[in-house]
Design an enzyme around this catalytic site. Structure first.
Site, PDB file in Angstrom:
ATOM      1  N   ILE A 284     -64.758  75.963  47.194  1.00 24.14           N
ATOM      2  CA  ILE A 284     -64.419  76.766  46.025  1.00 24.14           C
ATOM      3  C   ILE A 284     -63.018  76.485  45.509  1.00 24.14           C
ATOM      4  CG2 ILE A 284     -66.040  78.675  46.332  1.00 24.14           C
ATOM      5  CD1 ILE A 284     -63.943  80.177  47.910  1.00 24.14           C
TER       6      ILE A 284
ATOM      7  N   PHE B  66     -53.005  70.269  50.166  1.00 26.32           N
ATOM      8  CA  PHE B  66     -53.073  70.267  51.621  1.00 26.32           C
ATOM      9  C   PHE B  66     -54.354  70.848  52.154  1.00 26.32           C
ATOM     10  CE2 PHE B  66     -48.269  70.321  51.680  1.00 26.32           C
ATOM     11  CZ  PHE B  66     -48.234  68.961  51.950  1.00 26.32           C
ATOM     12  N   ALA B  67     -54.964  71.689  51.352  1.00 30.01           N
ATOM     13  CA  ALA B  67     -56.095  72.439  51.874  1.00 30.01           C
ATOM     14  C   ALA B  67     -57.281  72.410  50.947  1.00 30.01           C
ATOM     15  CB  ALA B  67     -55.675  73.889  52.101  1.00 30.01           C
TER      16      ALA B  67
ATOM     17  N   ASP C 221     -42.904  83.739  44.684  1.00 33.58           N
ATOM     18  CA  ASP C 221     -43.689  82.965  43.726  1.00 33.58           C
ATOM     19  C   ASP C 221     -44.784  83.833  43.116  1.00 33.58           C
ATOM     20  OD1 ASP C 221     -44.363  80.764  42.219  1.00 33.58           O
ATOM     21  OD2 ASP C 221     -45.667  79.906  43.755  1.00 33.58           O
TER      22      ASP C 221
END
Lengths: 221, 450
Positions: free
Chosen positions: B17, B22-23, B134
Site C-alpha cells: 500500500i 527505505f520501506a 515534521d
C-alpha cells in the site's frame, strides 16, 4: 564434524555457555522467537552487570531488583532459587526464559498459582506453615522499616491463617492455597508482568541479530 | 494458479500500500485477532548501509512512549535474518492532505475538531519530551470514524531521510517554523506549534499561508513577510480563528503561543472534548491509569471491606508489596531507581489519618482529592516542571492498626523522593506509629532480611 560446526557457530555468534537457541525456547514457552531474541538482550544486560559470563549471579539479580548488589531480601532469594532450576547457584539463559514464561500474561493461571505456592513454601515441605507466613510478614515489615511488636505480627498471621487454613491444621496445603487465591485474586497479580507483552518494542536491538529465517516465523497466540 | 498467502509471524501479508525509499508498506491481517495492520518492511542491508541501526532503535522506543488515541499506534516489531518488520495500526481513511486537495477547504467546525485532536496528540508527545519536527497534512491520517491520527511520530525522520539529506534540510519548508529554516538551534515544542498553525490555516483556507515553489523565494518571504508577521487570512475566517492563528504564526518562538495558551483560547475551547487515555495503557507514569489500577487491585477484587471502614489487607497481600517480588524492575531501563512506593503504619483512626494527610498536603500546596480511604495528591504547575501526583491509600492490617501505602503516580521519581516524601512524613509524624515500649524482637528482624 557436527561438534566442530557447533563450536564454530557458538564462537561466531559470541554466545556464552548456558545459551540456548531461541527457536527451542520459543517452542516450549508462550514467547515467539523474536521475543526470546529480545529477552536475550535483557539477559545479556543482567548477566554482565558484574561478571560478564553469560550467567546471572545472585549479586547481579539483587543489583537489578534493588540497584544494590548486596541487598539481601528473603523474597528475592526465593525467586532466585526458583529461577535456578538446576540448583547450581546461577541463572542460565534457558532458565531465565522458562521461568519468566510463567509471568507471561498468557501463561496458565494454574502455573502462576503453583509458582507462588512454591515460592512461599520456604522450607519446601509442600505446605505453607504459619511459621513461614510469619517469617515472610516480618521480612516485609522489616524491608519497609515498619517495626511491629511480635504479638501484632502474630495477630496478622493468625487472621490470614483463619481464612486460608480451612482444615485447621496450622498449615496451608496446595488445595487450600488454590481456594484462598480464588477468593483473593489480587495475590497473584505479581505473577503477571505486563512488560513481557511488548518485549520486541522494549528491546529492539534484536532486530539486527535475528536468526529467524525470512517469512517463516511460527504463529503464536 | 493459486496465490500463496505469505505470513510474517501471526500476520498474513497482503498487497503493497505504500513504497518509501527505505520501506515498503503492506497491508496485513493479524490472524489471531483478525485486526488489520500496516506492515512496514525494512531490508536490513539498507539499514546497515545507511548506518541507521541506532536511529531505528531510538524511533521504536519513541513510538512506544507516545501512545495516544490520535497517534498511529506501533503494535510490534519483528525481525528475520534479512528484514525488519514494523507493525502499525492500519488507518483506512487516507491523508487529510488528500481530502483538502480533492474537496477543498473544510468548514470551520470540522477544522476545529481536527485541530483539537492534533493539539491533543502534540501536547501528549511534548509532555513526554518528544517533538515531531515534521508535522504536515501528509502526516495526518483519518480513520474510519473520521478521527485524526498523527503518523510517523518518531519514524518520520527515519523514512524521510530516504530522499537524502536534501529532503531533511529542505523538507517541507512551507510548514517549517522560521527559526528552524534559519538554522539556529530551536525549541522543538515551539516549532511543532508553528507547524500546527500552518496546518490549521491550510485546512481552513484550502491553501498555504506561506507558499513558494522554490526555497530561495521562500526564504526571502520568511525574511520579509513572515518575520514581520505578514500573511493574510481569507475573509471566511472567523475573527476568533484569526486571532488564534495570528498568535501561533508568531515568527518569534519566544512570544509564540504555547499549548496551554492554545487550550485556553476561546476558538479552541468550543466543543472541546479532551480524549480519554485508553484504559489498556497501564503505565506507571500515567496518573489515571495508576489510580484505576490501584482501584482494581484492592477495590473491585476485595469486596470484603468492612462497612464504612478501610479495606482489609491480609498477610499475603502485604507480602506482595515486597520490592523483591516486583520483577518489573528487571525491565527498568532507566537508571532512576528510587522506590516508587513507601508505606507507614498508624494506630490512629483511619478518618484521622486521611484528614491529617489532607491537611499536610494542602499546607504543601498540593491539590487533594479523596474518595473513601484513598487520596490523590497532585502538584500542578503551568510549565510541567516538578509536576507530580501521589496516591495514598489506608488499609487495615490488624484491629486498630492501619497501613498507608503511598505511591507516586506520575512525575519525576527523584523529585518525589527527595522533596515530597521526606517532607511529607516529617509533617505527619504525629500519626505515624513507631513502637516505643514494645519493640518487636530485633533479633527476629535482623535474621530475616536486614
Amino acid at each position: 564434524m557436527h561438534t566442530l560446526m557447533g563450536c564454530f557457530c557458538l564462537k561466531k555468534l559470541g554466545h556464552k555457555p548456558g545459551y540456548e537457541a531461541p527457536i527451542n525456547l520459543a517452542s516450549e514457552t508462550p514467547f515467539t522467537v523474536n521475543e526470546v531474541e529480545a529477552l536475550y538482550d535483557l539477559f545479556k544486560k543482567l548477566s554482565s552487570s558484574i561478571i560478564d559470563d553469560g550467567l546471572i549471579h545472585k549479586e547481579e539479580f539483587q543489583l537489578a531488583l534493588f540497584k544494590n548488589s548486596n541487598k539481601q531480601n528473603l523474597f528475592a532469594d526465593r525467586i532466585f532459587d526458583l529461577f535456578d532450576i538446576k540448583h547450581n547457584g546461577v541463572i542460565e539463559f534457558g532458565e531465565f526464559v522458562r521461568s519468566l514464561s510463567v509471568f507471561h500474561p498468557n501463561a496458565p493461571e494454574a502455573d502462576k498459582i503453583a509458582f507462588l505456592f512454591r515460592l512461599y513454601d520456604l522450607r519446601q515441605t509442600s505446605c505453607i506453615e504459619a511459621e513461614e507466613l510469619k517469617e515472610m510478614v516480618t521480612a516485609l515489615l522489616c524491608e519497609n522499616n515498619m517495626s511491629l511488636s511480635e504479638d501484632v505480627v502474630d495477630l496478622i498471621v493468625e487472621k490470614t491463617m483463619m481464612e486460608a487454613d480451612t482444615k485447621r491444621d496450622g498449615k496451608i496445603d496446595d488445595e487450600e492455597w488454590k481456594e484462598f487465591v480464588k477468593k483473593n485474586p489480587s495475590i497473584i497479580k505479581i505473577m503477571t508482568l505486563s512488560d513481557l507483552k511488548e518485549l520486541t518494542l522494549a528491546f529492539p536491538s534484536f532486530v539486527m541479530n535475528s536468526g529467524v529465517s525470512d517469512l517463516q516465523q511460527p504463529v503464536k497466540n | 494458479m493459486r496465490k500463496k498467502t505469505r505470513t510474517v509471524g501471526k500476520y498474513e501479508v497482503g498487497r503493497t500500500i505504500g513504497q518509501g525509499t527505505f520501506a515498503k508498506v503492506k497491508f496485513a491481517r493479524n490472524s489471531v485477532s483478525g485486526e488489520s495492520v500496516a506492515l512496514k518492511v525494512l531490508p536490513k542491508a539498507t539499514i546497515l548501509k545507511h548506518r541507521m541501526v541506532d536511529q531505528i532503535k531510538r524511533e521504536i522506543s519513541i513510538m512506544k512512549i507516545v501512545r495516544h488515541p490520535n497517534i498511529v499506534r506501533l503494535h510490534e516489531v519483528l525481525a528475520s535474518r534479512t528484514k525488519i518488520y514494523i507493525i502499525l495500526e492500519f488507518i483506512s481513511g487516507g491523508e487529510l492532505f488528500d481530502k483538502i486537495v480533492h474537496c477543498g477547504r473544510l468548514p470551520e467546525n470540522e477544522c476545529r475538531r481536527y485541530f483539537q485532536q492534533l493539539i491533543d496528540a502534540v501536547a501528549h508527545c511534548h509532555s513526554k519530551g518528544v517533538y515531531h519536527r515534521d508535522l504536515k497534512p501528509e502526516n495526518l491520517l483519518l480513520d474510519s470514524y473520521g478521527d485524526l491520527k498523527v503518523s510517523d511520530f518518531g519514524l518520520s525522520a527515519l523514512l524521510q531521510q530516504g530522499v537524502g539529506l536534501l529532503h531533511t534540510t529542505c523538507g517541507t519548508p512551507n510548514y517549517v517554523a522560521p527559526e528552524v529554516l534559519s538554522n539556529q538551534g530551536y525549541d522543538g515544542a515551539a516549532a511543532d506549534i508553528w507547524s500546527c498553525g500552518v496546518i490549521l490555516f491550510f485546512i481552513m483556507a484550502g491553501y498555504l499561508p506561506f507558499y513558494e515553489i522554490d526555497i530561495p523565494t521562500l526564504y526571502k518571504k520568511f525574511n520579509v513577510q513572515i518575520s514581520a508577521g505578514q500573511f493574510s487570512s481569507p475573509f471566511w475566517f472567523s475573527p476568533e480563528a484569526n486571532s488564534l492563528i495570528k498568535k501561533i504564526l508568531d515568527p518569534n518562538p519566544k512570544t509564540r503561543i504555547q499549548i496551554e495558551g492554545i487550550k485556553k483560547h476561546p476558538w479552541f475551547k468550543k466543543n472541546y472534548l479532551p480524549v480519554k487515555p485508553s484504559e489498556e495503557e497501564v503505565n506507571l507514569d500515567d496518573v489515571r491509569a495508576v489510580f484505576d489500577d490501584i482501584e482494581d487491585q484492592y477495590v473491585s477484587e476485595q469486596s470484603v471491606a468492612k462497612e464504612g471502614g478501610p479495606l482489609m489487607m491480609n498477610a499475603f497481600e502485604m507480602i506482595t508489596l515486597s520490592q523483591g517480588l516486583n520483577l518489573s524492575s528487571l525491565f527498568d531501563r532507566q537508571q532512576d531507581y528510587v522506590k516508587r512506593q513507601t508505606r507507614f503504619v498508624s494506630r490512629k483512626p483511619p478518618r484521622d489519618i486521611i484528614s491529617s494527610v489532607e491537611a499536610v498536603a494542602e499546607s504543601m500546596g498540593l491539590k487533594v482529592h479523596t474518595r473513601n480511604y484513598k487520596t490523590r495528591l497532585e502538584r500542578i504547575s503551568a510549565n510541567k516542571v516538578g509536576e507530580f501526583a501521589v496516591v495514598l491509600e489506608v488499609f487495615e492490617v490488624a484491629p486498630s492498626l492501619f497501613m498507608a501505602d503511598v505511591r507516586k503516580a506520575s512525575g519525576d521519581t527523584l523529585e518525589y523522593h527527595k522533596q515530597f516524601y521526606k517532607n511529607f512524613c516529617t509533617k505527619l509524624e504525629n500519626i505515624i506509629w513507631k513502637p516505643t515500649e514494645d519493640v518487636a524482637n530485633p533479633s527476629v528482624l535482623r535474621s530475616l532480611t536486614c
